[in-house]
Design an enzyme around this catalytic site. Structure first.
Site, short mmCIF file in Angstrom:
data_model
loop_
_atom_site.label_atom_id
_atom_site.label_comp_id
_atom_site.label_asym_id
_atom_site.label_seq_id
_atom_site.Cartn_x
_atom_site.Cartn_y
_atom_site.Cartn_z
N TYR A 59 0.84 -1.21 0.00
CA TYR A 59 0.00 0.00 0.00
C TYR A 59 0.87 1.24 0.00
O TYR A 59 1.87 1.31 0.72
CB TYR A 59 -0.89 0.02 1.25
N GLU A 61 -0.52 4.90 -0.31
CA GLU A 61 -1.28 6.14 -0.44
C GLU A 61 -0.36 7.36 -0.39
O GLU A 61 0.52 7.43 0.48
CB GLU A 61 -2.32 6.28 0.69
N ASP A 205 -8.25 13.47 -24.55
CA ASP A 205 -8.28 12.07 -24.13
C ASP A 205 -7.65 11.27 -25.27
O ASP A 205 -8.29 11.02 -26.29
CB ASP A 205 -9.73 11.64 -23.88
N THR A 231 -5.30 5.93 -21.32
CA THR A 231 -5.05 4.60 -20.78
C THR A 231 -3.66 4.20 -21.23
O THR A 231 -3.05 4.84 -22.09
CB THR A 231 -6.09 3.58 -21.28
N LYS A 234 -3.66 0.42 -24.65
CA LYS A 234 -4.14 0.32 -26.03
C LYS A 234 -2.93 0.39 -26.98
O LYS A 234 -2.10 -0.51 -26.95
CB LYS A 234 -5.19 1.41 -26.30
N ARG A 240 -3.03 -2.66 -18.04
CA ARG A 240 -4.30 -1.93 -17.92
C ARG A 240 -4.15 -0.88 -16.83
O ARG A 240 -4.04 -1.21 -15.65
CB ARG A 240 -5.43 -2.89 -17.59
N1 DSN Z 1 -13.47 0.27 -23.99
C1 DSN Z 1 -12.67 1.25 -24.68
C2 DSN Z 1 -12.74 1.08 -26.16
O1 DSN Z 1 -12.95 -0.04 -26.59
O2 DSN Z 1 -12.57 2.03 -26.90
C3 DSN Z 1 -13.05 2.62 -24.29
O3 DSN Z 1 -13.17 2.73 -22.91
#
Ligand code: DSN
Length: 424
Positions: A59, A61, A205, A231, A234, A240
């Site tokens: 942990y 924090e 974003d 994120t 991707k 993740r």
């Molecule tokens: N689930 C993601 C996507 O497939 O674009 C977006 O949050």
């Protein structure tokens, strides 16, 4: 000797053969299919290894040098490395690597800049935006006042005049650009000009395109957007997780919004894996990968267009294609399920101005980040486009044997390409 015997500590296969078997089955499935889900990828063995470490036990924090628990001698170094690598890779003044994923990262932006009921402007979900950009079923559309821009019907592209008019009329406090189904380059300077004019914070974003930005295959929002959320799993090929990047001016508000505003302890094993992914993304090899993702998407688009498919906006500039199947007389969901049976994985998706419902829409969304990570190239994209066409026609004709024939070819094809992370 301890008074109580320590619990046995067998490996996963011995401790839980059921889960171990399912993990193995998923590994095989990912190896033997052509994965075209635009938001997915294959993480490297190094990223997967960092994720499965003792860092999960801790942990932490707070932030490096300012924690609420002791024992941070190592964790502070891990998080500091991740932060420094994010700042260097993207060229930003500030990075927070703690958000658990993209939606919490975006929520932190709301917490930093908006009071409940204040106005957020984002791209409508059916036009390609994200739930957290103020869509009605999301907390962001219920607790704040959303206004939405879309795309022009004739072009399938964002209409910057509409964005400007809407911003002037509605005076949003934050404006989101970016989304989940945008096949074209995002015009960050134009969004920035509008945000400055109305005094809004511009949030880019870049969850979908972060790897392309890092690899120089998409323009960067740095210098235009006040805040950048992404994120890490991707096109960036990490674990993740998520990051928020910003100018120095907004650093404190964003850090406070993430912790203690929304989260408790950061997931340190994820932070370590993000650091690894950022190191990987700063190599020449990754730059080549990012450009290959775009080349493959363009080749896949050409292969589909030449077979009569109707692409929203007429093509792609990035990793993603949105196909309107209306002219093929097959709903998106039925097409996606038939393709899945053939070993080609994608998702059904609304298209702009879709006359059908979101759970049974007209389109499918495809992307090339994962197939490019397998080493597939532009010639392979044409072959995949051919298989997609065959499956769509077989499904329309009720020809399951035709779908199965493609499945056999796809599985043999996919197995020929090494899968990153396979031996992790
Ligand atoms: N689930 C993601 C996507 O497939 O674009 C977006 O949050």
């Amino acid at each position: 000797m301890p008074e109580h015997a320590q619990p046995a500590d067998p490996d996963l296969h011995t401790a839980d053969p059921e889960i171990a078997g399912l993990v193995e089955a998923e590994r095989t499935r990912q190896r033997d299919t052509v994965r075209l889900i635009a938001s997915e990828n294959y993480a490297s063995a190094a990223v997967l290894q960092a994720t499965g470490t003792v860092l999960t036990n801790k942990y932490s924090e707070g932030y490096p040098g300012k924690r609420y628990y002791e024992g941070q001698q190592v964790i502070d170094q891990v998080e500091a490395l991740a932060i420094e690598r994010a700042k260097a890779l993207f060229g930003v003044a500030h990075a927070n690597v703690q958000p658990y994923s993209g939606s919490p990262a975006n929520l932190a932006v709301y917490l930093a800049f908006l009071a409940p009921g204040e106005t957020v402007m984002g791209m409508a979900l059916p036009a390609g935006g994200h739930l957290t950009h103020g869509w009605s079923v999301s907390a962001t559309g219920r607790w704040f006042r959303p206004v939405r821009y879309g795309v022009r019907k004739e072009t399938g592209r964002v209409d910057m005049d509409e964005v400007r008019d809407l911003a002037r009329a509605e005076q949003p406090k934050i404006i989101f650009c970016g989304g989940t189904a945008i096949p074209r380059t995002i015009d960050f300077p134009a969004f920035a000009e509008i945000a400055r004019e109305v005094g809004a914070v511009l949030v880019a974003d870049i969850a979908h395109i972060a790897g392309l930005v890092a690899g120089g295959a998409h323009p960067s929002p740095v210098g235009h957007a006040d805040v950048i959320t992404t994120t890490t799993h991707k096109t960036l090929r990490g674990p993740r997780g998520a990051m928020i990047m910003s100018t120095e001016e907004h650093a404190r508000a964003l850090d406070k919004a993430v912790f203690p505003g929304l989260q408790g302890g950061p997931h340190n094993h994820t932070t370590a894996a993000i650091a690894v992914a950022l190191k990987e993304a700063s190599t020449d090899g990754f730059r080549a990968y990012a450009h290959a993702v775009v080349d493959n998407a363009k080749a896949l688009a050409e292969g589909l267009i030449s077979r009569g498919f109707d692409l929203v906006s007429g093509g792609t500039d990035n990793h993603l294609l949105l196909v309107d199947l209306e002219n093929k007389s097959l709903p998106g969901k039925q097409a996606a399920k038939a393709l899945d049976r053939a070993g080609i994985e994608l998702n059904y998706n609304t298209v702009p101005f879709d006359p059908r419902k979101p759970f049974d829409p007209s389109g499918v969304r495809l992307g090339t980040p994962a197939v490019t990570s397998r080493g597939m190239g532009t010639a392979d994209m044409d072959r995949i486009a051919g298989w997609i066409d065959q499956v769509i026609e077989a499904e329309k004709a009720g020809d399951e044997a035709g779908v199965e024939k493609v499945a056999a070819e796809v599985h043999e094809f996919a197995r020929a390409f090494p899968m990153p992370g396979l031996h992790a």
